[in-house]
Design a protein around this motif. Structure first.
Motif, PDB file in Angstrom:
ATOM      1  N   ASN A   6       0.806  -1.220   0.000  1.00  0.00           N
ATOM      2  CA  ASN A   6       0.000   0.000   0.000  1.00  0.00           C
ATOM      3  C   ASN A   6       0.838   1.269   0.000  1.00  0.00           C
ATOM      4  OD1 ASN A   6      -2.947  -0.726   0.051  1.00  0.00           O
ATOM      5  ND2 ASN A   6      -2.149  -2.075   1.646  1.00  0.00           N
ATOM      6  N   GLY A   7       2.155   1.125  -0.162  1.00  0.00           N
ATOM      7  CA  GLY A   7       3.022   2.284  -0.319  1.00  0.00           C
ATOM      8  C   GLY A   7       3.431   2.984   0.956  1.00  0.00           C
ATOM      9  N   TYR A   8       3.273   2.338   2.114  1.00  0.00           N
ATOM     10  CA  TYR A   8       3.628   2.966   3.379  1.00  0.00           C
ATOM     11  C   TYR A   8       5.012   2.571   3.886  1.00  0.00           C
ATOM     12  CZ  TYR A   8      -1.239   4.345   3.601  1.00  0.00           C
ATOM     13  OH  TYR A   8      -2.457   4.887   3.318  1.00  0.00           O
ATOM     14  N   ALA A   9       5.622   1.581   3.267  1.00  0.00           N
ATOM     15  CA  ALA A   9       6.937   1.098   3.704  1.00  0.00           C
ATOM     16  C   ALA A   9       7.652   0.473   2.515  1.00  0.00           C
ATOM     17  CB  ALA A   9       6.766   0.070   4.829  1.00  0.00           C
ATOM     18  N   LEU A  10       8.934   0.201   2.717  1.00  0.00           N
ATOM     19  CA  LEU A  10       9.755  -0.438   1.690  1.00  0.00           C
ATOM     20  C   LEU A  10      10.267  -1.781   2.181  1.00  0.00           C
ATOM     21  CD1 LEU A  10      11.942   2.653   0.673  1.00  0.00           C
ATOM     22  CD2 LEU A  10       9.990   1.699  -0.598  1.00  0.00           C
ATOM     23  N   ASP A  11      10.651  -2.606   1.242  1.00  0.00           N
ATOM     24  CA  ASP A  11      11.311  -3.860   1.551  1.00  0.00           C
ATOM     25  C   ASP A  11      12.718  -3.548   2.054  1.00  0.00           C
ATOM     26  OD1 ASP A  11      11.839  -6.776   1.366  1.00  0.00           O
ATOM     27  OD2 ASP A  11      13.177  -6.174  -0.253  1.00  0.00           O
ATOM     28  N   CYS A  12      13.106  -4.151   3.162  1.00  0.00           N
ATOM     29  CA  CYS A  12      14.467  -4.022   3.683  1.00  0.00           C
ATOM     30  C   CYS A  12      15.165  -5.337   3.343  1.00  0.00           C
ATOM     31  CB  CYS A  12      14.444  -3.763   5.188  1.00  0.00           C
ATOM     32  SG  CYS A  12      16.086  -3.459   5.883  1.00  0.00           S
ATOM     33  N   ARG A  13      15.761  -5.359   2.160  1.00  0.00           N
ATOM     34  CA  ARG A  13      16.315  -6.586   1.588  1.00  0.00           C
ATOM     35  C   ARG A  13      17.326  -7.273   2.507  1.00  0.00           C
ATOM     36  NH1 ARG A  13      19.639  -7.046  -4.036  1.00  0.00           N
ATOM     37  NH2 ARG A  13      19.964  -9.280  -3.924  1.00  0.00           N
ATOM     38  N   ARG A  14      18.092  -6.491   3.232  1.00  0.00           N
ATOM     39  CA  ARG A  14      19.100  -7.068   4.126  1.00  0.00           C
ATOM     40  C   ARG A  14      18.479  -8.072   5.092  1.00  0.00           C
ATOM     41  NH1 ARG A  14      22.803  -3.711   8.431  1.00  0.00           N
ATOM     42  NH2 ARG A  14      23.846  -5.522   9.328  1.00  0.00           N
ATOM     43  N   TYR A  15      17.251  -7.804   5.528  1.00  0.00           N
ATOM     44  CA  TYR A  15      16.590  -8.680   6.493  1.00  0.00           C
ATOM     45  C   TYR A  15      15.494  -9.543   5.879  1.00  0.00           C
ATOM     46  CZ  TYR A  15      19.230  -5.988   9.811  1.00  0.00           C
ATOM     47  OH  TYR A  15      20.262  -5.410  10.488  1.00  0.00           O
ATOM     48  N   SER A  16      14.915  -9.108   4.787  1.00  0.00           N
ATOM     49  CA  SER A  16      13.822  -9.877   4.169  1.00  0.00           C
ATOM     50  C   SER A  16      14.315 -10.863   3.123  1.00  0.00           C
ATOM     51  CB  SER A  16      12.817  -8.938   3.509  1.00  0.00           C
ATOM     52  OG  SER A  16      13.356  -8.422   2.295  1.00  0.00           O
ATOM     53  N   GLY A  17      15.546 -10.648   2.656  1.00  0.00           N
ATOM     54  CA  GLY A  17      16.030 -11.461   1.541  1.00  0.00           C
ATOM     55  C   GLY A  17      15.361 -11.055   0.231  1.00  0.00           C
ATOM     56  N   GLY A  18      14.671  -9.914   0.237  1.00  0.00           N
ATOM     57  CA  GLY A  18      14.009  -9.404  -0.959  1.00  0.00           C
ATOM     58  C   GLY A  18      12.598  -9.927  -1.166  1.00  0.00           C
ATOM     59  N   ARG A  78      10.049   3.895  -4.018  1.00  0.00           N
ATOM     60  CA  ARG A  78      11.460   4.092  -3.665  1.00  0.00           C
ATOM     61  C   ARG A  78      11.893   5.542  -3.835  1.00  0.00           C
ATOM     62  NH1 ARG A  78      14.764   0.423  -1.688  1.00  0.00           N
ATOM     63  NH2 ARG A  78      13.651  -1.494  -1.398  1.00  0.00           N
ATOM     64  N   SER A  79      11.250   6.274  -4.729  1.00  0.00           N
ATOM     65  CA  SER A  79      11.624   7.681  -4.896  1.00  0.00           C
ATOM     66  C   SER A  79      10.879   8.562  -3.880  1.00  0.00           C
ATOM     67  CB  SER A  79      11.335   8.153  -6.319  1.00  0.00           C
ATOM     68  OG  SER A  79       9.956   8.068  -6.594  1.00  0.00           O
ATOM     69  N   ARG A  80       9.781   8.068  -3.348  1.00  0.00           N
ATOM     70  CA  ARG A  80       8.964   8.847  -2.422  1.00  0.00           C
ATOM     71  C   ARG A  80       9.328   8.600  -0.951  1.00  0.00           C
ATOM     72  NH1 ARG A  80       4.440   7.609   0.092  1.00  0.00           N
ATOM     73  NH2 ARG A  80       4.107   5.710  -1.064  1.00  0.00           N
ATOM     74  N   LEU A  81       9.719   7.367  -0.615  1.00  0.00           N
ATOM     75  CA  LEU A  81      10.014   7.013   0.767  1.00  0.00           C
ATOM     76  C   LEU A  81      11.519   6.891   0.991  1.00  0.00           C
ATOM     77  CD1 LEU A  81       7.338   4.209   1.354  1.00  0.00           C
ATOM     78  CD2 LEU A  81       7.216   6.591   2.081  1.00  0.00           C
ATOM     79  N   PRO A  82      12.001   7.363   2.124  1.00  0.00           N
ATOM     80  CA  PRO A  82      13.431   7.201   2.414  1.00  0.00           C
ATOM     81  C   PRO A  82      13.730   5.751   2.786  1.00  0.00           C
ATOM     82  CG  PRO A  82      12.317   8.182   4.290  1.00  0.00           C
ATOM     83  CD  PRO A  82      11.291   8.072   3.189  1.00  0.00           C
ATOM     84  N   GLN A  83      14.893   5.275   2.391  1.00  0.00           N
ATOM     85  CA  GLN A  83      15.332   3.914   2.754  1.00  0.00           C
ATOM     86  C   GLN A  83      16.385   4.040   3.850  1.00  0.00           C
ATOM     87  OE1 GLN A  83      14.916   0.405   0.762  1.00  0.00           O
ATOM     88  NE2 GLN A  83      15.073   0.194   2.960  1.00  0.00           N
ATOM     89  N   ALA A  84      16.219   3.274   4.916  1.00  0.00           N
ATOM     90  CA  ALA A  84      17.215   3.285   5.997  1.00  0.00           C
ATOM     91  C   ALA A  84      18.552   2.769   5.468  1.00  0.00           C
ATOM     92  CB  ALA A  84      16.724   2.425   7.143  1.00  0.00           C
ATOM     93  N   ARG A  85      19.636   3.342   5.941  1.00  0.00           N
ATOM     94  CA  ARG A  85      20.973   2.937   5.484  1.00  0.00           C
ATOM     95  C   ARG A  85      21.271   1.476   5.797  1.00  0.00           C
ATOM     96  NH1 ARG A  85      24.749   7.264   7.946  1.00  0.00           N
ATOM     97  NH2 ARG A  85      22.898   8.096   8.917  1.00  0.00           N
ATOM     98  N   TYR A  86      20.717   0.950   6.864  1.00  0.00           N
ATOM     99  CA  TYR A  86      21.019  -0.420   7.244  1.00  0.00           C
ATOM    100  C   TYR A  86      20.338  -1.460   6.359  1.00  0.00           C
ATOM    101  CZ  TYR A  86      16.563  -0.038   9.750  1.00  0.00           C
ATOM    102  OH  TYR A  86      15.255   0.181  10.081  1.00  0.00           O
TER     103      TYR A  86
END
Length: 140
Positions: free
Chosen positions: A108-120, A131-139
């Motif tokens: 629903n566009g409120y969060a991003l996948d954190c590949r480091r922990y989700s495996g994508g 990805r252009s609208r929401l900031p991605q955490a550095r970790y």
């Protein structure tokens, strides 16, 4: 000596909050901290592989409000992986209908996948432009 060890292990187990020794935690959501952390039966759970914007930002406040609407009055089941981050247990949580809460927030566009922990596993659920609208955490 063996009996003393068993008693010590039992005593330590009993002092842990209910549900934390199990791999699965089920119950009502008692609080939403933000869009990637909920509290289930008093136990904080960080949604594994979900990167939501921080509260205090417009996107973070909107995401937290969406999470509150989504889980209000629902019973959830969280599959905890045994890891902790700060005071939170880490896991994947589902509604009674089997909907992955993190996947729903991402789709629903409120969060991003954190590949480091989700495996994508959530990446394909991200809406175009997220990805252009929401900031991605550095970790991540």
């Amino acid at each position: 000596m063996n009996n003393l060890f068993v008693i010590a292990v039992f005593a330590c187990s009993c002092s842990a909050p209910v549900g934390l020794l199990a791999e699965t935690l089920s119950g009502s959501v008692t609080k939403v901290r933000d869009a990637d952390t909920i509290v289930v039966r008093g136990v904080p759970v960080r949604l594994n592989g979900v990167d939501a914007p921080e509260n205090g930002t417009r996107a973070g406040n909107e995401a937290t409000s969406a999470m509150k609407r989504f889980v209000r009055g629902k019973t959830v089941t969280c599959e905890l992986n045994g890891e902790r981050t700060y005071d939170r247990w880490v896991g994947v949580c589902f509604t009674e209908q089997g909907h992955d809460i993190g996947a729903t927030m991402i789709a629903n566009g409120y969060a991003l996948d954190c590949r480091r922990y989700s495996g994508g596993r959530y990446r394909s659920l991200e809406p175009a432009g997220a990805r252009s609208r929401l900031p991605q955490a550095r970790y991540c």
